[in-house]
Design an enzyme around this catalytic site. Structure first.
Site, PDB file in Angstrom:
ATOM      1  N   LYS A  13       0.847  -1.199   0.000  1.00 12.13           N
ATOM      2  CA  LYS A  13       0.000   0.000   0.000  1.00 12.13           C
ATOM      3  C   LYS A  13       0.885   1.254   0.000  1.00 12.13           C
ATOM      4  CE  LYS A  13      -0.004   1.953   3.568  1.00 12.13           C
ATOM      5  NZ  LYS A  13       0.107   2.513   4.932  1.00 12.13           N
ATOM      6  N   ASP A 140      -5.408  -0.476   8.519  1.00 13.61           N
ATOM      7  CA  ASP A 140      -5.213  -0.526   7.060  1.00 13.61           C
ATOM      8  C   ASP A 140      -5.755  -1.801   6.420  1.00 13.61           C
ATOM      9  OD1 ASP A 140      -3.869   1.855   7.192  1.00 13.61           O
ATOM     10  OD2 ASP A 140      -1.871   0.999   6.913  1.00 13.61           O
TER      11      ASP A 140
HETATM   12  O1  C5P Z   1      -4.085  -0.284  13.370  1.00 14.86           O
HETATM   13  P1  C5P Z   1      -2.619  -0.482  13.288  1.00 14.86           P
HETATM   14  O2  C5P Z   1      -2.139  -1.652  14.107  1.00 14.86           O
HETATM   15  O3  C5P Z   1      -2.078  -0.474  11.920  1.00 14.86           O
HETATM   16  O4  C5P Z   1      -1.995   0.821  13.972  1.00 14.86           O
HETATM   17  C1  C5P Z   1      -0.742   0.849  14.600  1.00 14.86           C
HETATM   18  C2  C5P Z   1      -0.691   2.035  15.539  1.00 14.86           C
HETATM   19  O5  C5P Z   1      -0.706   3.244  14.790  1.00 14.86           O
HETATM   20  C3  C5P Z   1      -1.843   2.145  16.503  1.00 14.86           C
HETATM   21  O6  C5P Z   1      -1.579   1.435  17.676  1.00 14.86           O
HETATM   22  C4  C5P Z   1      -1.910   3.641  16.770  1.00 14.86           C
HETATM   23  O7  C5P Z   1      -0.922   4.006  17.712  1.00 14.86           O
HETATM   24  C5  C5P Z   1      -1.473   4.237  15.451  1.00 14.86           C
HETATM   25  N1  C5P Z   1      -2.591   4.639  14.579  1.00 14.86           N
HETATM   26  C6  C5P Z   1      -3.305   5.779  14.870  1.00 14.86           C
HETATM   27  N2  C5P Z   1      -4.330   6.162  14.054  1.00 14.86           N
HETATM   28  C7  C5P Z   1      -4.644   5.435  12.957  1.00 14.86           C
HETATM   29  C8  C5P Z   1      -3.927   4.281  12.633  1.00 14.86           C
HETATM   30  C9  C5P Z   1      -2.891   3.894  13.468  1.00 14.86           C
HETATM   31  O8  C5P Z   1      -3.039   6.462  15.862  1.00 14.86           O
HETATM   32  N3  C5P Z   1      -5.646   5.840  12.186  1.00 14.86           N
END
Ligand code: C5P
Length: 293
Positions: A13, A140
């Site tokens: 991505k 994502d």
């Molecule tokens: O959801 P994912 O595991 O990919 O996200 C990793 C980290 O990135 C989350 O724990 C959060 O700290 C941050 N994040 C965020 N806002 C988002 C996506 C991710 O703060 N929209």
């Protein structure tokens, strides 16, 4: 023996634009982002097994230190529990996408696991059901299930499909410094304790040519850039080198980095720029190609 005939692809991505428009009370950030997917992809194979297992190989396999906590296994367990089946499966992941690199590799693998096992176990779940399973696996993952250009809002999980993007040459460059997303968001929060409401130029449109896409992206950028540079300072050097490469029409950071992308009129120009950068910075990883098919 039940084996998926072809490997399931998990395309990388890119966040061509990424703006932060708010923060939820649970700490997650509200985004407005243009997601696109490239020809660079991990591959997953599925074969019959009594147990649910994961094997990993490929150029970035050694960066996955804890395979037991891999999103692929979490996706497989989630789907199996949800479908109420007891079957096992041996999953093999070939890792071509750099890890902790802003390219959504883990999310792409999780999405491909849901798609692949839906097929492998003959579950016939509709796309909407797979999207519901994808969301809790990571912000994502729903976009990666679609693997086509989308505008993402919410925490990245509210998706509007876009028309195909104009053909161009892509160059991705990564300095081989893992840059964990939570660290970048923490740095962003420290630097931006309050996110003031602001309006953004809409990207909800068809881009007939690269000029139009580049002009729109230039008005948006990536709000995580400064935070990512504070975590991984070499990103500034990567972005400067890519922007200065001959033929580069637009360059920026993808996601929370450290990968930067460059858009070129042709794949040949992207390849020539990659060759120049490769001579100057032989330790950096790079990839050239086009959008995911
Ligand atoms: O959801 P994912 O595991 O990919 O996200 C990793 C980290 O990135 C989350 O724990 C959060 O700290 C941050 N994040 C965020 N806002 C988002 C996506 C991710 O703060 N929209």
């Amino acid at each position: 023996m039940n084996v998926t005939a072809l490997p399931i692809k998990a395309p990388a991505k890119l966040n061509l634009a990424l703006n932060i428009v708010g923060r939820r009370t649970d700490g997650y950030h509200l985004l407005d982002s243009l997601f696109a997917f490239c020809g660079l992809a991990d591959e997953l194979h599925f074969s019959t097994s009594k147990d649910l297992t994961l094997g990993i190989s490929g150029p970035w396999a050694s960066q996955i230190t804890d395979a037991t906590d891999n999103l692929v296994l979490r996706a497989a367990h989630l789907l199996r529990n949800n479908a109420g089946i007891r079957a096992g499966v041996a999953i093999h992941l070939t890792k071509h996408i750099p890890v902790a690199a802003g390219l959504g590799g883990g999310s792409a693998d999780a999405a491909a696991t849901l798609r692949g096992l839906n097929q492998f176990w003959n579950l016939n779940l509709a796309d909407e059901q797979l999207f519901l399973l994808a969301a809790p696996l990571g912000a994502d993952v729903p976009a990666c299930l679609a693997s086509q250009p989308v505008l993402a809002t919410g925490i990245g999980d509210v998706l509007k499909p876009l028309s195909p993007l104009p053909a161009c040459g892509l160059l991705l460059v990564n300095p081989r410094v893992a840059t964990p997303t939570p660290a970048v968001f923490r740095a962003f929060t420290k630097a931006n304790p309050v996110i003031a409401p602001h309006s953004l130029v809409s990207l909800e449109q068809t881009f007939p040519d690269l000029d139009g896409l580049v002009a729109a992206l230039a008005l948006r950028g990536n709000d995580l850039l400064d935070a990512a540079v504070s975590v991984t300072p070499v990103i500034a050097t990567v972005l400067a080198a890519l922007s200065a490469a001959p033929g580069c029409r637009y360059a920026h950071l993808s996601g929370s980095g450290a990968t930067c992308f460059g858009l070129f009129s042709t794949q040949q120009e992207a390849g020539e720029a990659a060759a120049i950068l490769g001579r100057e910075k032989p330790d950096w990883w790079s990839w050239t190609g086009k959008w995911a098919a």
